[in-house]
Write a protein that holds these residues in place. Structure first.
Motif, PDB file in Angstrom:
ATOM      1  N   TYR A 242       0.993  -1.289   0.108  1.00 38.00           N
ATOM      2  CA  TYR A 242       0.152  -0.168   0.022  1.00 38.00           C
ATOM      3  C   TYR A 242       0.633   1.206   0.171  1.00 38.00           C
ATOM      4  O   TYR A 242       1.986   1.455   0.618  1.00 38.00           O
ATOM      5  CB  TYR A 242      -0.970   0.045   1.152  1.00 38.00           C
ATOM      6  N   ASP A 243       0.511   2.219  -0.961  1.00 37.49           N
ATOM      7  CA  ASP A 243       0.929   3.432  -0.889  1.00 37.49           C
ATOM      8  C   ASP A 243       0.223   4.527   0.047  1.00 37.49           C
ATOM      9  O   ASP A 243      -0.620   5.016  -0.711  1.00 37.49           O
ATOM     10  CB  ASP A 243       1.325   4.096  -2.440  1.00 37.49           C
ATOM     11  N   ASP A 244       0.797   4.920   1.144  1.00 36.51           N
ATOM     12  CA  ASP A 244       0.111   5.790   2.027  1.00 36.51           C
ATOM     13  C   ASP A 244       0.029   7.146   1.291  1.00 36.51           C
ATOM     14  O   ASP A 244      -0.990   7.808   1.397  1.00 36.51           O
ATOM     15  CB  ASP A 244       0.788   5.772   3.279  1.00 36.51           C
ATOM     16  N   GLU A 245       1.116   7.620   0.912  1.00 33.45           N
ATOM     17  CA  GLU A 245       1.090   9.123   0.007  1.00 33.45           C
ATOM     18  C   GLU A 245      -0.072   9.277  -0.810  1.00 33.45           C
ATOM     19  O   GLU A 245      -0.652  10.046  -0.936  1.00 33.45           O
ATOM     20  CB  GLU A 245       2.497   9.301  -0.198  1.00 33.45           C
ATOM     21  N   ASN A 246      -0.163   8.124  -1.569  1.00 35.86           N
ATOM     22  CA  ASN A 246      -1.207   8.407  -2.911  1.00 35.86           C
ATOM     23  C   ASN A 246      -2.427   7.759  -2.710  1.00 35.86           C
ATOM     24  O   ASN A 246      -3.189   7.874  -3.407  1.00 35.86           O
ATOM     25  CB  ASN A 246      -0.370   7.973  -4.022  1.00 35.86           C
ATOM     26  N   ASP A 247      -2.642   6.983  -1.276  1.00 34.64           N
ATOM     27  CA  ASP A 247      -3.749   6.312  -1.162  1.00 34.64           C
ATOM     28  C   ASP A 247      -4.060   5.314  -2.193  1.00 34.64           C
ATOM     29  O   ASP A 247      -5.279   5.050  -2.753  1.00 34.64           O
ATOM     30  CB  ASP A 247      -4.954   7.089  -0.923  1.00 34.64           C
ATOM     31  N   LEU A 248      -3.101   4.520  -2.672  1.00 32.44           N
ATOM     32  CA  LEU A 248      -3.288   3.525  -3.861  1.00 32.44           C
ATOM     33  C   LEU A 248      -2.707   2.057  -3.277  1.00 32.44           C
ATOM     34  O   LEU A 248      -1.573   2.120  -2.743  1.00 32.44           O
ATOM     35  CB  LEU A 248      -2.579   4.074  -5.091  1.00 32.44           C
ATOM     36  N   CYS A 265      -1.269   0.577 -10.331  1.00 30.95           N
ATOM     37  CA  CYS A 265      -1.825   1.182  -9.079  1.00 30.95           C
ATOM     38  C   CYS A 265      -3.272   1.354  -8.874  1.00 30.95           C
ATOM     39  O   CYS A 265      -3.943   1.516  -9.742  1.00 30.95           O
ATOM     40  CB  CYS A 265      -1.249   2.677  -9.158  1.00 30.95           C
ATOM     41  N   ARG A 267      -7.055   1.691  -6.930  1.00 33.16           N
ATOM     42  CA  ARG A 267      -7.797   2.430  -5.971  1.00 33.16           C
ATOM     43  C   ARG A 267      -8.945   1.376  -5.376  1.00 33.16           C
ATOM     44  O   ARG A 267      -9.506   0.906  -6.173  1.00 33.16           O
ATOM     45  CB  ARG A 267      -8.432   3.810  -6.431  1.00 33.16           C
ATOM     46  N   TYR A 291      -3.199   2.215 -13.949  1.00 35.67           N
ATOM     47  CA  TYR A 291      -4.176   2.922 -12.840  1.00 35.67           C
ATOM     48  C   TYR A 291      -5.446   2.039 -12.999  1.00 35.67           C
ATOM     49  O   TYR A 291      -5.839   2.216 -14.169  1.00 35.67           O
ATOM     50  CB  TYR A 291      -4.089   4.424 -12.964  1.00 35.67           C
TER      51      TYR A 291
END
Length: 297
Positions: A242-248, A265, A267, A291
């Motif tokens: 999980y990428d916390d910075e981009n919420d992905l 990536c 969502r 994405y």
């Protein structure tokens, strides 16, 4: 995911490479030892195995008197918990019909192959002390794509090797443009102490780097087109984290090895678990990454 090493060292003695000097000749890991390690990785939660060696296609010759990568793949596919098996570093000169058949009949073996060809000009390949020529490379790649039209082919190239002419470099560029590899890395030649190539007259470093950059610019256009073709499709991915910075959520498709290839990536309002598989609808792409959103079940 986990890396499963099936051999160490190399017998090729390519002109640019110091691995045989550092690690010695190819030594295969006994099959039962490889399988025990794979079982351990599966028990620890591994779902994808990256099968690696300096030359995976040579596996078994030193121990069993013949190549046994196809046999190994069959046995690996029987291990519970492992869902994806990805092969790296297969030399085109050793891609046999039996090997291709093993890839096609074993469902867990991904239709993905890293085939480091280094160049396409026959004279350059001979200068590098590679075993094959342009026709050898093309034959292997053609047979792979014929047997598996959906295969993802990755390769690596070298520019600026001692003696590379402008015409030979242009032949390489045309090949990259026309053949359209799914994944490709290109490196400016760098001298390694003790190798044959290090003792040859060297091309200017700036020229080597310019040529590598030119190849990667061609590949960027190829890659962007390849990725755009996937928009609108629903594909299977494995979640890496999980990428916390981009919420992905950071995932990968079957076409992507960790660390070296693209990411998908995703969502999702529903939490995704690392190591789990999901269906994702691709909504956008850029030069390298995809994405998307979790597909409706």
């Amino acid at each position: 995911y986990a890396y499963l090493k099936i051999g160490e060292g190399c017998d090729w003695k390519c002109g640019y490479c110091a691995i045989p000097l550092i690690r010695g000749p190819h030594v295969s890991v006994p099959m039962e030892q490889v399988l025990d390690e794979a079982r351990r990785l599966a028990a620890g939660g591994g779902r994808e195995l990256m099968v690696i060696a300096q030359d995976t296609t040579y596996y078994g010759v030193d121990l069993y008197g013949r190549r046994r990568l196809a046999d190994l793949l069959t046995e690996l596919c029987r291990i519970g918990g492992i869902e994806w098996i990805r092969l790296l570093y297969a030399y085109p000169e050793r891609i046999t019909d039996a090997f291709i058949a093993a890839m096609t009949r074993n469902e867990k073996v991904l239709h993905y192959l890293d085939v480091p060809i280094q160049h396409i000009n026959s004279e350059m390949l001979r200068a590098m002390n590679r075993r094959g020529d342009r026709e050898t490379v093309l034959d292997a790649l053609t047979r792979l794509r014929a047997a598996m039209p959906d295969i993802t082919l990755r390769t690596t190239l070298i520019t600026g090797y001692p003696g590379e002419t402008q015409a030979q470099f242009e032949e390489l560029c045309e090949f990259v443009k026309d053949y359209a590899f799914d994944r490709l890395g290109c490196f400016a030649y760098s001298e390694e102490e003790g190798t044959v190539a290090a003792g040859l007259p060297q091309l200017p470093q700036e020229l080597r780097e310019q040529r590598a950059e030119a190849v990667m610019n061609i590949q960027a256009n190829v890659m962007a087109r390849r990725q755009e073709e996937k928009v609108g499709r629903t594909v299977q991915v494995i979640c890496d984290g999980y990428d916390d910075e981009n919420d992905l959520y950071i995932c990968r498709t079957r076409a992507d090895a960790p660390d070296i290839d693209a990411e998908c990536c995703v969502r999702s309002e529903t939490p995704l678990e690392p190591g789990a598989f999901y269906r994702v609808t691709i909504e956008e792409s850029d030069v390298y990454d995809l994405y998307g959103a979790l597909a409706e079940s």
